[in-house]
Every structure is written in structure tokens, then in C-alpha cells.
Design a protein around this motif. Structure first.
Motif, PDB file in Angstrom:
ATOM      1  N   ALA A 145       9.415  -0.493   6.774  1.00  0.00           N
ATOM      2  CA  ALA A 145       8.355  -0.005   7.668  1.00  0.00           C
ATOM      3  C   ALA A 145       6.987  -0.548   7.292  1.00  0.00           C
ATOM      4  N   VAL A 146       6.678  -0.584   5.993  1.00  0.00           N
ATOM      5  CA  VAL A 146       5.355  -1.040   5.560  1.00  0.00           C
ATOM      6  C   VAL A 146       5.161  -2.517   5.887  1.00  0.00           C
ATOM      7  N   SER A 147       6.129  -3.351   5.523  1.00  0.00           N
ATOM      8  CA  SER A 147       5.989  -4.791   5.769  1.00  0.00           C
ATOM      9  C   SER A 147       5.956  -5.100   7.260  1.00  0.00           C
ATOM     10  N   ARG A 148       6.754  -4.382   8.048  1.00  0.00           N
ATOM     11  CA  ARG A 148       6.753  -4.604   9.499  1.00  0.00           C
ATOM     12  C   ARG A 148       5.408  -4.231  10.103  1.00  0.00           C
ATOM     13  N   VAL A 197      -1.033   4.478   6.726  1.00  0.00           N
ATOM     14  CA  VAL A 197      -1.215   5.267   7.948  1.00  0.00           C
ATOM     15  C   VAL A 197      -2.700   5.455   8.250  1.00  0.00           C
ATOM     16  N   ALA A 198      -3.520   5.687   7.218  1.00  0.00           N
ATOM     17  CA  ALA A 198      -4.964   5.821   7.435  1.00  0.00           C
ATOM     18  C   ALA A 198      -5.537   4.534   8.025  1.00  0.00           C
ATOM     19  N   CYS A 199      -5.085   3.396   7.491  1.00  0.00           N
ATOM     20  CA  CYS A 199      -5.533   2.101   8.012  1.00  0.00           C
ATOM     21  C   CYS A 199      -5.032   1.890   9.433  1.00  0.00           C
ATOM     22  N   ASP A 200      -3.792   2.287   9.692  1.00  0.00           N
ATOM     23  CA  ASP A 200      -3.184   2.134  11.010  1.00  0.00           C
ATOM     24  C   ASP A 200      -3.979   2.900  12.065  1.00  0.00           C
ATOM     25  N   PRO A 228       0.838  -1.202   0.000  1.00  0.00           N
ATOM     26  CA  PRO A 228       0.000   0.000   0.000  1.00  0.00           C
ATOM     27  C   PRO A 228       0.874   1.252   0.000  1.00  0.00           C
ATOM     28  N   SER A 229       0.286   2.369  -0.377  1.00  0.00           N
ATOM     29  CA  SER A 229       1.016   3.635  -0.242  1.00  0.00           C
ATOM     30  C   SER A 229       1.139   3.964   1.235  1.00  0.00           C
ATOM     31  N   VAL A 230       2.083   4.832   1.553  1.00  0.00           N
ATOM     32  CA  VAL A 230       2.273   5.223   2.954  1.00  0.00           C
ATOM     33  C   VAL A 230       0.995   5.869   3.503  1.00  0.00           C
ATOM     34  N   GLU A 231       0.360   6.703   2.689  1.00  0.00           N
ATOM     35  CA  GLU A 231      -0.867   7.377   3.129  1.00  0.00           C
ATOM     36  C   GLU A 231      -1.971   6.360   3.427  1.00  0.00           C
ATOM     37  N   ALA A 288       4.874  11.371  12.445  1.00  0.00           N
ATOM     38  CA  ALA A 288       6.026  10.475  12.647  1.00  0.00           C
ATOM     39  C   ALA A 288       5.804   9.150  11.920  1.00  0.00           C
ATOM     40  N   ARG A 289       4.557   8.652  11.913  1.00  0.00           N
ATOM     41  CA  ARG A 289       4.256   7.399  11.230  1.00  0.00           C
ATOM     42  C   ARG A 289       4.458   7.544   9.713  1.00  0.00           C
ATOM     43  N   ILE A 290       4.015   8.691   9.189  1.00  0.00           N
ATOM     44  CA  ILE A 290       4.198   8.926   7.748  1.00  0.00           C
ATOM     45  C   ILE A 290       5.687   9.034   7.421  1.00  0.00           C
TER      46      ILE A 290
END
Length: 223
Positions: free
Chosen positions: A181-184, A137-140, A131-134, A170-172
Motif C-alpha cells: 500500500a505504501v509503495s503504491r 496518510v497525513a501527506c495523502d 514512511p510510517s502509515v500515519e 480506511a486509508r490507515i
């Protein structure tokens, strides 16, 4: 003590003592000022201040009422204050999240429903593996909020909402700069869900701690 502060304390004492209860209408301004030994101006300022932090509800043409005093309502003021955080305090917000959120996640293990778990699983699967970072983070944000809400504790939920905002940037930043970061994040989310499905409160607590601590550790090294 300033006159307005004294007026605030006196109204607060009336509420704490039970002389005024949630939903009660305050006496007329002139009567209340006389009863409390205050000037009408200082009483007016106190009412204005208490309405800003959702203790009192001023209804034009009707009067002033004590609100429901629901924790979620009162903690909205905390969200407002938190919005003024400085970047150098983000680690402190993460540290508080690391204390509170694992406990809420452990509580959720006993309360979260299968339908809620299915919805969280479906949302993770819909993200895919890249997924994109955005999007991540929205899902997170929604992932954690849903779990804390499932703890059944409205105070924890309100605190989480207030503390979550300052850590979003900070998450973004982490998602954009840390290679895995994404896979983790996706792996840790799945591990939390697995623990919740198993009703394993301690595993859920541990994975939530690992998840937040990994962001905290990265930010500390990045700073």
C-alpha cells in the motif's frame, strides 16, 4: 408543513428572490413576522435553524444578517452531517470521491503553479521510501487537498474536504494491512505530479482515478 418549516421556506424565498441579499440585515423581528404572516416564536425558531447552517448570522445586540452565502461557508454544514457517517457507507464516499476528484485534478493541470508543484514534490521527497502509515496518510490528505484547491473551484474544494474525512480510517487500515500500500500510494502520487507538471489533464484525471479506485477496490475485497 410544520410552522417552523414554513417560516424557513419564507425566509429562504426572500433570499432566493433577492429581497434579502448577502450582508443585508433582516427587518426587526416584529415587522418581519407581521410581513410574513408568522408568529414571532416560529420566526425565532426559523432564524435559529438558518443560523446553524450558516445562512443567517445572529449578532447579539446588533441584529440578524444574511451571511456572505459563500459556498465554502454553506458547505460547512455538509461536513458536520458527514461526520455522522456509518462505517458501511465508506465505499459510497469513496465512489463519490472517484467521480469528483479526478475531474478536479484535471482542472488543476491548467491552474496549478510551479511553486505549488515544487512544494508537493518536496513533501513527497521528504517522506522517503518507507514512511510510517500515519505520516503517509497525513501527506495523502494534504496532497489531495492542495491539488483540488488548485482547481480554482471553491465548491469542489469544500466538497472534497467534507468527503475526505470519512475515508481517512480506511486509508490507515489499508496502509497497515496491504503489503504494497505504501509503495503504491507513493508511486501514484508521483505519477499524478508528473501529469500535472506536463499540464496533461487527461493523464492527471486517469492517475487520480486509478489512485482512488485502488483504495476502493481494496476496501471492497476487505469487507
Amino acid at each position: 408543513m410544520a410552522v417552523t418549516d414554513e417560516a424557513i421556506e419564507k425566509i429562504k424565498d426572500m433570499i432566493v428572490s433577492g429581497a434579502l441579499r448577502p450582508g443585508d440585515r433582516l427587518p426587526k423581528e416584529s415587522e418581519l413576522a407581521a410581513d410574513l404572516g408568522l408568529s414571532r416564536n416560529s420566526l425565532r425558531e426559523a432564524v435559529r435553524a438558518l443560523s446553524l447552517i450558516r445562512i443567517l448570522d445572529v449578532r447579539q445586540g446588533d441584529g440578524t444578517y444574511v451571511t456572505s452565502l459563500d459556498p465554502q461557508l454553506l458547505l460547512e454544514a455538509l461536513s458536520f452531517v458527514v461526520d455522522f457517517h456509518r462505517d458501511d457507507t465508506v465505499l459510497e464516499f469513496l465512489a463519490v470521491r472517484r467521480i469528483l476528484e479526478p475531474a478536479a485534478t484535471a482542472m488543476a493541470a491548467a491552474h496549478i503553479g510551479e511553486r505549488e508543484l515544487d512544494a508537493l514534490t518536496a513533501r513527497l521527497e521528504a517522506l522517503g521510501t518507507q514512511p510510517s502509515v500515519e505520516e503517509l496518510v497525513a501527506c495523502d490528505l494534504e496532497f489531495h487537498r492542495s491539488i483540488v484547491r488548485a482547481s480554482g473551484n471553491s465548491v469542489l474544494c469544500s466538497l472534497h474536504d467534507a468527503l475526505s474525512g470519512p475515508t481517512t480510517r480506511a486509508r490507515i487500515w489499508r496502509g497497515l494491512t496491504q503489503q504494497d500500500a505504501v509503495s503504491r500510494t507513493l508511486h501514484e502520487h508521483r505519477a499524478i505530479l508528473t501529469a500535472l507538471r506536463a499540464r496533461d489533464a487527461e493523464a492527471a484525471r486517469s492517475w487520480a482515478t486509478v489512485h482512488i479506485a485502488s483504495v476502493e477496490e481494496w476496501l471492497r475485497s476487505a469487507l
